[in-house]
Design a protein around this motif. Structure first.
Motif, PDB file in Angstrom:
ATOM      1  N   PHE A  39       0.817  -1.206   0.000  1.00 17.86           N
ATOM      2  CA  PHE A  39       0.000   0.000   0.000  1.00 17.86           C
ATOM      3  C   PHE A  39       0.857   1.265   0.000  1.00 17.86           C
ATOM      4  CE2 PHE A  39      -3.003  -3.099   1.634  1.00 17.86           C
ATOM      5  CZ  PHE A  39      -4.153  -2.777   0.938  1.00 17.86           C
ATOM      6  N   GLY A  40       2.154   1.113   0.284  1.00 19.76           N
ATOM      7  CA  GLY A  40       3.046   2.260   0.304  1.00 19.76           C
ATOM      8  C   GLY A  40       2.917   3.057   1.596  1.00 19.76           C
ATOM      9  N   ARG A  41       3.245   4.334   1.517  1.00 18.10           N
ATOM     10  CA  ARG A  41       3.187   5.232   2.671  1.00 18.10           C
ATOM     11  C   ARG A  41       1.858   5.966   2.663  1.00 18.10           C
ATOM     12  NH1 ARG A  41       8.132   6.018   5.072  1.00 18.10           N
ATOM     13  NH2 ARG A  41       7.384   7.948   6.021  1.00 18.10           N
ATOM     14  N   LEU A  42       1.183   5.920   3.803  1.00 18.85           N
ATOM     15  CA  LEU A  42      -0.107   6.574   3.947  1.00 18.85           C
ATOM     16  C   LEU A  42      -0.145   7.380   5.227  1.00 18.85           C
ATOM     17  CD1 LEU A  42      -0.707   3.395   2.833  1.00 18.85           C
ATOM     18  CD2 LEU A  42      -2.971   4.352   2.614  1.00 18.85           C
ATOM     19  N   LYS A  43      -1.065   8.322   5.291  1.00 18.83           N
ATOM     20  CA  LYS A  43      -1.329   9.042   6.510  1.00 18.83           C
ATOM     21  C   LYS A  43      -2.345   8.274   7.346  1.00 18.83           C
ATOM     22  CE  LYS A  43      -0.615  13.593   4.410  1.00 18.83           C
ATOM     23  NZ  LYS A  43      -1.271  14.903   4.114  1.00 18.83           N
ATOM     24  N   LYS A  44      -2.425   8.607   8.607  1.00 19.70           N
ATOM     25  CA  LYS A  44      -3.434   7.989   9.464  1.00 19.70           C
ATOM     26  C   LYS A  44      -4.822   8.277   8.915  1.00 19.70           C
ATOM     27  CE  LYS A  44      -3.298   8.344  13.869  1.00 19.70           C
ATOM     28  NZ  LYS A  44      -3.165   8.880  15.246  1.00 19.70           N
ATOM     29  N   ASN A  45      -5.655   7.214   8.910  1.00 22.92           N
ATOM     30  CA  ASN A  45      -7.045   7.278   8.441  1.00 22.92           C
ATOM     31  C   ASN A  45      -7.175   7.569   6.946  1.00 22.92           C
ATOM     32  OD1 ASN A  45      -8.229   6.802  11.044  1.00 22.92           O
ATOM     33  ND2 ASN A  45      -7.734   8.913  11.577  1.00 22.92           N
ATOM     34  N   GLN A 108       1.398  -4.901   8.720  1.00 18.77           N
ATOM     35  CA  GLN A 108       1.541  -6.152   7.976  1.00 18.77           C
ATOM     36  C   GLN A 108       0.411  -7.094   8.370  1.00 18.77           C
ATOM     37  OE1 GLN A 108       5.475  -7.790   7.404  1.00 18.77           O
ATOM     38  NE2 GLN A 108       4.723  -9.877   7.625  1.00 18.77           N
ATOM     39  N   GLU A 109      -0.266  -7.591   7.390  1.00 20.18           N
ATOM     40  CA  GLU A 109      -1.385  -8.502   7.614  1.00 20.18           C
ATOM     41  C   GLU A 109      -1.352  -9.585   6.540  1.00 20.18           C
ATOM     42  OE1 GLU A 109      -5.150 -10.222   8.771  1.00 20.18           O
ATOM     43  OE2 GLU A 109      -3.454  -9.260   9.746  1.00 20.18           O
ATOM     44  N   VAL A 110      -1.736 -10.800   6.909  1.00 18.81           N
ATOM     45  CA  VAL A 110      -1.761 -11.927   5.984  1.00 18.81           C
ATOM     46  C   VAL A 110      -3.208 -12.381   5.801  1.00 18.81           C
ATOM     47  CG1 VAL A 110      -1.003 -14.288   5.531  1.00 18.81           C
ATOM     48  CG2 VAL A 110       0.548 -12.674   6.641  1.00 18.81           C
ATOM     49  N   ILE A 111      -3.659 -12.400   4.549  1.00 22.32           N
ATOM     50  CA  ILE A 111      -4.967 -12.950   4.235  1.00 22.32           C
ATOM     51  C   ILE A 111      -4.771 -14.196   3.382  1.00 22.32           C
ATOM     52  CG2 ILE A 111      -6.103 -10.707   4.365  1.00 22.32           C
ATOM     53  CD1 ILE A 111      -6.152 -10.632   1.349  1.00 22.32           C
ATOM     54  N   SER A 112      -5.725 -15.094   3.415  1.00 18.30           N
ATOM     55  CA  SER A 112      -5.614 -16.350   2.669  1.00 18.30           C
ATOM     56  C   SER A 112      -6.850 -16.558   1.806  1.00 18.30           C
ATOM     57  CB  SER A 112      -5.423 -17.534   3.618  1.00 18.30           C
ATOM     58  OG  SER A 112      -6.472 -17.580   4.566  1.00 18.30           O
ATOM     59  N   VAL A 113      -6.632 -17.146   0.638  1.00 16.79           N
ATOM     60  CA  VAL A 113      -7.706 -17.472  -0.291  1.00 16.79           C
ATOM     61  C   VAL A 113      -7.785 -18.988  -0.385  1.00 16.79           C
ATOM     62  CG1 VAL A 113      -8.648 -17.111  -2.597  1.00 16.79           C
ATOM     63  CG2 VAL A 113      -7.189 -15.358  -1.568  1.00 16.79           C
ATOM     64  N   HIS A 114      -8.964 -19.564  -0.074  1.00 22.54           N
ATOM     65  CA  HIS A 114      -9.130 -21.010   0.014  1.00 22.54           C
ATOM     66  C   HIS A 114     -10.035 -21.533  -1.098  1.00 22.54           C
ATOM     67  CE1 HIS A 114      -7.408 -21.508   4.162  1.00 22.54           C
ATOM     68  NE2 HIS A 114      -7.655 -20.201   4.163  1.00 22.54           N
ATOM     69  N   ILE A 125      -1.495 -14.216   1.059  1.00 17.65           N
ATOM     70  CA  ILE A 125      -1.032 -12.947   0.507  1.00 17.65           C
ATOM     71  C   ILE A 125      -0.683 -12.028   1.675  1.00 17.65           C
ATOM     72  CG2 ILE A 125      -1.593 -10.986  -0.968  1.00 17.65           C
ATOM     73  CD1 ILE A 125      -3.682 -14.113  -1.182  1.00 17.65           C
ATOM     74  N   THR A 126       0.488 -11.410   1.613  1.00 17.40           N
ATOM     75  CA  THR A 126       0.942 -10.493   2.651  1.00 17.40           C
ATOM     76  C   THR A 126       0.656  -9.059   2.228  1.00 17.40           C
ATOM     77  OG1 THR A 126       2.708 -12.028   3.287  1.00 17.40           O
ATOM     78  CG2 THR A 126       2.904  -9.761   4.049  1.00 17.40           C
ATOM     79  N   LEU A 127      -0.031  -8.326   3.084  1.00 23.17           N
ATOM     80  CA  LEU A 127      -0.340  -6.918   2.845  1.00 23.17           C
ATOM     81  C   LEU A 127       0.566  -6.072   3.732  1.00 23.17           C
ATOM     82  CD1 LEU A 127      -4.236  -7.177   3.002  1.00 23.17           C
ATOM     83  CD2 LEU A 127      -2.745  -7.628   1.064  1.00 23.17           C
TER      84      LEU A 127
END
Length: 210
Positions: A39-45, A108-114, A125-127
């Motif tokens: 997602f790159g660099r973001l500001k809060k909210n 960092q968050e990991v989501i999975s597709v089943h 997938i790592t976000l």
């Protein structure tokens, strides 16, 4: 007798019939084109939208389900539509999701597709994102040059202090401890535009303590 046929037909056995049954066993194959999404660099909210492409590499329809880890960080990911669905044979589908975090720092968050029909077929997938704290004020210019100043003379300079947040804030302007000796700083506050300078008793007390 419970046989509805006439008696003379009951003595003749019913002939056997053979029916040919054919089947083709196929498996649906799930594949995700991205292993990492930045997602790159973001500001809060600050909100940003990305898409996840799910491909079906088989000749039968693919039933998929997207799962989040359930951690605190997973609450920053919102999948409005397409969390569960079907992908046609040898087709692909893009699933949009939005990210917004109210906490500063590395994300960092990991989501999975089943694959619903094959529990062994899934991909993770790592976000990643970097959330920075927005500036609460801005000073312009960042430096001032007084030039050559005669003894006991008065030189005026001005700078603009802007509140970049949505709430009132108390700012203190002070000289550093290693500044030039016998240098007096005298400030005069002037509102710019619709800005309003109001010092409450509590604010004055805080300035004195500072």
């Amino acid at each position: 007798s419970l046989d509805p046929r006439p008696r003379e037909e009951q003595d003749n056995p019913i002939p056997d019939f053979e029916v040919m049954a054919r089947a083709k066993i196929c498996e649906s194959v799930l594949h995700v084109t991205q292993n990492n999404i930045q997602f790159g660099r973001l500001k809060k909210n600050e909100m940003r939208t990305k898409s996840l492409v799910i491909k079906n590499e088989a000749e039968v329809p693919l039933l998929y389900r997207i799962k989040k880890s359930g951690s605190v960080a997973s609450g920053c990911i919102d999948i409005a539509e397409g969390r569960m669905g079907v992908v046609r044979p040898y087709g692909s589908r893009a699933v949009n999701f939005t990210f917004r975090s109210g906490m500063a720092g590395a994300f960092q968050e990991v989501i999975s597709v089943h694959n619903v029909l094959d529990p062994t077929n899934f991909e993770q997938i790592t976000l990643k994102a970097m959330i920075r704290q927005p500036q609460t004020f801005e000073v312009s210019p960042s430096s001032m040059e007084f030039g050559v100043v005669e003894t006991y003379s008065i030189v005026q300079q001005e700078f603009e202090l802007a509140n970049m947040s949505s709430s009132p804030r108390l700012y203190v302007v002070a000289l550093e401890a290693n500044s030039i000796n016998d240098f007096r700083l005298q400030l005069r506050l002037e509102p710019v535009g619709t800005a309003c300078v109001i010092l409450t008793a509590r604010a004055k007390e805080a300035i004195v303590k500072y």
